[in-house]
Design a protein around this motif. Structure first.
Motif, mmCIF file in Angstrom:
data_model
loop_
_atom_site.group_PDB
_atom_site.id
_atom_site.type_symbol
_atom_site.label_atom_id
_atom_site.label_comp_id
_atom_site.label_asym_id
_atom_site.label_seq_id
_atom_site.Cartn_x
_atom_site.Cartn_y
_atom_site.Cartn_z
ATOM 1 N N UNK A 39 0.868 -1.170 0.000
ATOM 2 C CA UNK A 39 0.000 0.000 0.000
ATOM 3 C C UNK A 39 0.910 1.226 0.000
ATOM 4 N N UNK A 40 1.119 1.787 -1.184
ATOM 5 C CA UNK A 40 2.025 2.923 -1.355
ATOM 6 C C UNK A 40 1.207 4.212 -1.339
ATOM 7 N N UNK A 41 1.487 5.072 -0.373
ATOM 8 C CA UNK A 41 0.713 6.296 -0.182
ATOM 9 C C UNK A 41 1.564 7.519 -0.485
ATOM 10 N N UNK A 42 0.966 8.460 -1.205
ATOM 11 C CA UNK A 42 1.614 9.726 -1.541
ATOM 12 C C UNK A 42 0.829 10.843 -0.857
ATOM 13 N N UNK A 43 1.517 11.673 -0.069
ATOM 14 C CA UNK A 43 0.877 12.717 0.732
ATOM 15 C C UNK A 43 1.420 14.078 0.313
ATOM 16 N N UNK A 44 0.538 15.021 0.093
ATOM 17 C CA UNK A 44 0.956 16.389 -0.224
ATOM 18 C C UNK A 44 1.348 17.095 1.074
ATOM 19 N N UNK A 45 2.632 17.410 1.219
ATOM 20 C CA UNK A 45 3.119 18.080 2.431
ATOM 21 C C UNK A 45 3.443 19.544 2.156
ATOM 22 N N UNK A 46 3.052 20.036 0.985
ATOM 23 C CA UNK A 46 3.331 21.427 0.629
ATOM 24 C C UNK A 46 2.091 22.283 0.882
ATOM 25 N N UNK A 47 2.193 23.570 0.581
ATOM 26 C CA UNK A 47 1.065 24.483 0.789
ATOM 27 C C UNK A 47 0.319 24.785 -0.506
ATOM 28 N N UNK A 48 0.557 23.981 -1.550
ATOM 29 C CA UNK A 48 -0.140 24.180 -2.822
ATOM 30 C C UNK A 48 -0.437 22.814 -3.456
ATOM 31 N N UNK A 49 -1.340 22.740 -4.431
ATOM 32 C CA UNK A 49 -1.649 21.452 -5.069
ATOM 33 C C UNK A 49 -0.419 20.837 -5.732
ATOM 34 N N UNK A 50 -0.364 19.520 -5.686
ATOM 35 C CA UNK A 50 0.718 18.775 -6.327
ATOM 36 C C UNK A 50 0.100 17.697 -7.223
ATOM 37 N N UNK A 51 0.675 17.520 -8.405
ATOM 38 C CA UNK A 51 0.167 16.517 -9.347
ATOM 39 C C UNK A 51 1.283 15.542 -9.699
ATOM 40 N N UNK A 52 1.134 14.306 -9.217
ATOM 41 C CA UNK A 52 2.144 13.280 -9.442
ATOM 42 C C UNK A 52 1.477 11.911 -9.568
ATOM 43 N N UNK A 53 2.228 10.982 -10.116
ATOM 44 C CA UNK A 53 1.903 9.560 -10.045
ATOM 45 C C UNK A 53 2.996 8.874 -9.237
ATOM 46 N N UNK A 54 2.693 7.691 -8.720
ATOM 47 C CA UNK A 54 3.680 6.900 -7.983
ATOM 48 C C UNK A 54 4.376 5.958 -8.961
ATOM 49 N N UNK A 55 5.700 6.013 -8.970
ATOM 50 C CA UNK A 55 6.487 5.094 -9.789
ATOM 51 C C UNK A 55 7.257 4.153 -8.866
ATOM 52 N N UNK A 56 7.070 2.847 -9.052
ATOM 53 C CA UNK A 56 7.894 1.874 -8.342
ATOM 54 C C UNK A 56 8.931 1.318 -9.305
#
Length: 249
Positions: free
Chosen positions: A102-119
């Motif tokens: 279960x790979x979780x990506x969390x936005x820790x910044x103060x603005x929107x972030x757009x990413x995908x998870x790459x393993x």
């Protein structure tokens, strides 16, 4: 391993041979490739530098770990460069030789972030890739396959590299891909409950890369836009099988 934020061992049994490639000496432009399995944000074209190597937080700086239920939670440091943090919960299935991620990506910044998870996972050299057909008979789509020697088994395509360096991009209708080493195949599948969402432009769900040292399999999940503090989780599984067993994706 929290020190490197990676999984460095994959075995069918505790005293079995490690299927993963490891190194403490592979260095490129100051970035150390320890091998094993790691997470990075995708697409690479959106990285602040845009070029390899990545910033160090996801896979170079020490993280933390804790046992959570029957699993192990790896927590990577916050990345000010990507605006996210990865957390990885790794669990063993109850009755089968299968690992659930279960790979979780969390936005820790103060603005929107757009990413995908790459393993990215790197196996020991000498293997071949197995790609199952879809349940409706649909065959995989392969770009760059001319660098590999194709073969066919019942219900699947197999690829073995025929050059010292080779790369291909794969869309698997069954949602899975396998790497066979000796008598063991490590199957990697996205869990069926995962939503079908667009991936970053130009990215395939899976890609494979071969060089003299290792055989690399990459998986790219859906691309998400995360608001401040929001998180998304990608669930996938890796199942180890002996060559004489039948796999049903």
């Amino acid at each position: 391993m929290p020190r490197f934020n990676r999984i460095l061992s994959l075995r069918l049994k505790p005293d079995g041979e490690n299927l993963l490639w490891n190194s403490m000496e592979e260095v490129f432009a100051g970035w150390r490739n320890y091998g094993g399995s790691k997470l990075l944000p995708a697409p690479q074209s959106a990285w602040p530098k845009g070029l390899w190597p990545p910033h160090p937080e996801p896979d170079q700086l020490p993280g933390t770990h804790e046992f959570r239920g029957k699993g192990l939670l790896l927590r990577m440091p916050d990345s000010p460069h990507y605006g996210i943090r990865f957390e990885r919960l790794v669990m063993l299935a109850e009755s089968e030789p299968e690992i659930i991620f279960q790979d979780t990506m969390i936005n820790v910044s103060d603005r929107p972030q757009r990413w995908a998870i790459r393993e990215i996972i790197q196996f020991r050299n000498g293997g071949e890739v197995m790609i199952p057909d879809g349940r409706d008979g649909a065959v995989p789509e392969i770009r760059g396959g001319e660098s590999f020697r194709p073969g066919r088994e019942t219900g699947r395509i197999k690829l073995a590299a025929r050059r010292e360096r080779a790369k291909a991009f794969i869309s698997s209708p069954a949602g899975g891909i396998g790497c066979r080493l000796g008598g063991v195949t490590a199957w990697h599948t996205l869990s069926p409950e995962q939503p079908v969402l667009p991936r970053p432009a130009g990215e395939a769900p899976f890609s494979i890369y071969y060089c003299r040292k290792y055989f690399e399999v990459e998986m790219v999940g859906p691309e998400w836009t995360l608001s401040r503090g929001e998180s998304k989780t990608l669930v996938h599984r890796r199942r180890l099988e002996r060559q004489d067993l039948i796999f049903s994706p």
